[in-house]
Design an enzyme around this catalytic site. Sequence first.
Site, PDB file in Angstrom:
ATOM      1  N   GLU A 252      38.276 -11.460 -67.836  1.00  0.00           N
ATOM      2  CA  GLU A 252      38.603 -11.378 -66.407  1.00  0.00           C
ATOM      3  C   GLU A 252      39.189 -12.681 -65.886  1.00  0.00           C
ATOM      4  O   GLU A 252      40.028 -12.669 -64.991  1.00  0.00           O
ATOM      5  CB  GLU A 252      37.337 -11.012 -65.613  1.00  0.00           C
ATOM      6  CG  GLU A 252      37.536 -10.855 -64.127  1.00  0.00           C
ATOM      7  CD  GLU A 252      38.391  -9.656 -63.740  1.00  0.00           C
ATOM      8  OE1 GLU A 252      38.693  -9.501 -62.542  1.00  0.00           O
ATOM      9  OE2 GLU A 252      38.760  -8.861 -64.635  1.00  0.00           O
TER      10      GLU A 252
ATOM     11  N   THR B  77      52.253  -1.765 -56.292  1.00  0.00           N
ATOM     12  CA  THR B  77      51.325  -2.607 -57.059  1.00  0.00           C
ATOM     13  C   THR B  77      50.330  -1.793 -57.878  1.00  0.00           C
ATOM     14  O   THR B  77      49.624  -2.347 -58.708  1.00  0.00           O
ATOM     15  CB  THR B  77      50.584  -3.572 -56.115  1.00  0.00           C
ATOM     16  OG1 THR B  77      49.968  -4.617 -56.881  1.00  0.00           O
ATOM     17  CG2 THR B  77      49.518  -2.843 -55.304  1.00  0.00           C
TER      18      THR B  77
ATOM     19  N   ASP C  49      47.605 -12.037 -54.734  1.00  0.00           N
ATOM     20  CA  ASP C  49      48.633 -11.570 -55.667  1.00  0.00           C
ATOM     21  C   ASP C  49      49.728 -10.662 -55.100  1.00  0.00           C
ATOM     22  O   ASP C  49      50.914 -11.015 -55.063  1.00  0.00           O
ATOM     23  CB  ASP C  49      47.956 -10.877 -56.861  1.00  0.00           C
ATOM     24  CG  ASP C  49      46.866  -9.881 -56.476  1.00  0.00           C
ATOM     25  OD1 ASP C  49      46.732  -9.562 -55.285  1.00  0.00           O
ATOM     26  OD2 ASP C  49      46.150  -9.427 -57.395  1.00  0.00           O
TER      27      ASP C  49
ATOM     28  N   GLU D 263      43.313  -0.279 -50.594  1.00  0.00           N
ATOM     29  CA  GLU D 263      43.170   0.573 -51.777  1.00  0.00           C
ATOM     30  C   GLU D 263      43.683   1.986 -51.515  1.00  0.00           C
ATOM     31  O   GLU D 263      44.348   2.585 -52.363  1.00  0.00           O
ATOM     32  CB  GLU D 263      41.706   0.617 -52.223  1.00  0.00           C
ATOM     33  CG  GLU D 263      41.143  -0.716 -52.682  1.00  0.00           C
ATOM     34  CD  GLU D 263      41.634  -1.134 -54.060  1.00  0.00           C
ATOM     35  OE1 GLU D 263      42.379  -0.365 -54.692  1.00  0.00           O
ATOM     36  OE2 GLU D 263      41.276  -2.241 -54.504  1.00  0.00           O
TER      37      GLU D 263
ATOM     38  N   GLU E  65      47.408  -5.564 -65.840  1.00  0.00           N
ATOM     39  CA  GLU E  65      48.390  -6.566 -65.423  1.00  0.00           C
ATOM     40  C   GLU E  65      49.127  -7.232 -66.590  1.00  0.00           C
ATOM     41  O   GLU E  65      50.337  -7.506 -66.499  1.00  0.00           O
ATOM     42  CB  GLU E  65      47.715  -7.652 -64.570  1.00  0.00           C
ATOM     43  CG  GLU E  65      47.240  -7.174 -63.215  1.00  0.00           C
ATOM     44  CD  GLU E  65      45.929  -6.405 -63.285  1.00  0.00           C
ATOM     45  OE1 GLU E  65      45.600  -5.708 -62.310  1.00  0.00           O
ATOM     46  OE2 GLU E  65      45.225  -6.528 -64.323  1.00  0.00           O
TER      47      GLU E  65
END
Length: 640
Positions: A513, A618, A404, A271, A538
């Site tokens: 979700e 990302t 992902d 993160e 996304e």
Amino acid sequence: MTTPALLPLSGRRIPNLSPGASSFPHHRATLRLSEKFILLLILSAFITLCFGAFFFLPDNSKHKRFDLGLEDVLIPHIEAPKGAKHPGGQVVIHGQGGHDEHRHREEEESLRHKIRADHERALQEAKEKLKKSRDELRAEIQTEKSKVVQELKKKDGPKPLPPVPMPKVVGVNDGDPGEPDVKEKRDKIREMMKHAWDSYRQYGWGHNELKPLAKKGHSTNIFGNSQMGATIVDALDTLYMMGLHDEFKDGQEWIEHNLDFSVNAEVSVFEVNIRFIGGLLAAYYLSGQEVFKVKAVQLAEKLLPAFNTPTGIPWAMVNLKSGVGRNWGWASAGSSILAEFGTLHMEFVHLTYLTGNPAYYQKVMHIRKLLAKMDRPNGLYPNYLNPRTGRWGQHHTSVGGLGDSFYEYLLKAWLMSDRTDTEARKTYDDAIEAIERHLIRKSNGGLTFIGEWKNGHLERKMGHLTCFAGGMFALGADGSPDDKAGHYLQLGAEIAHTCHESYDRTVLKLGPEAFKFDSGLEAVAVRQNEKYYILRPEVIETYWYMWRFTHDPKYRQWGWEAAQAIDKYCRVSGGFSGVKDVYSSNPTYDDVQQIVCHVGFKTAPDDLMPLESWVFNTEAHPLPVLRLANITLPGSQAQR
């Protein structure tokens, strides 16, 4: 804050340090520790100077010896008659030869004069100090402390970064879209961004996130217990591209004066890399302000200890102060996570480019080489890898959460290298082929979805996070093997359609979700804990890529509808909040404004951030393509 006072020496009163003042009572005659320290320091320096000077006098058979009584310390030695006893009891021995004797006497006399001058200067300095008031002494002490701190900072501070060519930066300004309706939509998106930013600025400034209903700061365990201003760093590039330059300047000033990584905080390596390092690098490339590059490098150095594992696969968490790392307790017997250790490449390559330090590039290339040597069940990459043993954990493969962005960064490593990193492209193509074969299916209703592979079984469920893959397939279509560009562009369109259905089949027109494709239900959440929407981007990201590559107006329309739904159902007076049930007409809020969503690009023209020149990490932070023809990246073997 005051410092403890010292008791008066020998129980006596201490005279006031200000000129002409009389003594003052015992309880007020005490000195602060720092003031006493400076007086003792002057006295010790004075005595050391007096005594020490004599040790440097010539001391051999041709020279006189001096008795170092107190009179010799304070008064230059007066020579005794030849052969006489020195007052201190020592015999004075004269050197041989009148000429040498005369020369030595001159040398000694010169030294005496120097010592006398040094004594007088030290005494004068001591007298001057004693004449000063307490406030003046306090100010001098503080000045000396500041000088010491600055010298230590210069000594221990970061080395200056080497100058490197700035990649060509194009398309960073939001121009006039031309069409009035598009301009109106763009202005609305900017207003939404400003509402989110202004609310954070007012109620959560410096905190990582915002609680918009409680109107106070918020943080999660991915950033530890520290206030690192995650929202500020994450929003900078969006502010800049939207032309919100006053807000950008506020963020820059906070970072310059408050962003400190020497804190005792345990943070997520993944993160912090995608949000902080990615955000700081993007802000640097967009604005050219050196402070962002310097801060990015300072933080990156704090992350490197996470790679100190038996395999070189980094820990998920690292303490920024101690460098101690560990993994999440829930992650398959202490494993590291594919999407976390596999989502470092873009930022680390740029770090090596900007610093000349090959360590960053070598760390991520080591990960790639280790993975290339491992067996993969059915050609799939499991989500868990043990950093101690180098073995896969639970055989669970997902293109959504836990997996992902690993696949995304394989493709983007190739794009960011100006399509020269063919190893990354080949690894991506092989992985996508296995995903198509084992994970991608069509529902009974004709919706293409990407399931999850668990221990040899396909779970027919797709997460909101997985919806990024539609954009990834479209982005990677050009350059696909066997002339399959059209196939992958079509696959991207099918995923975009499925994810749009997951939005369209809810009451709020916002996606859940996760959603299933079995028992007659398609693109619908079944469990209550999968019905929430937490401002995830996304789906809108895939719409944007599909618009860029096809210019089909439906993608712009879908993006606009999603933005309207966010503004209608997630907006509150203190910002934007996630909602707990997208199928309820009266939803409750989760009271968290996640890091500001990047929805502004949906109305942007193609010449803003052209994909030939920029690659988004990302977290949607743009990094420039590195066109390094005939230049070897430090730490690499092949020419880039």
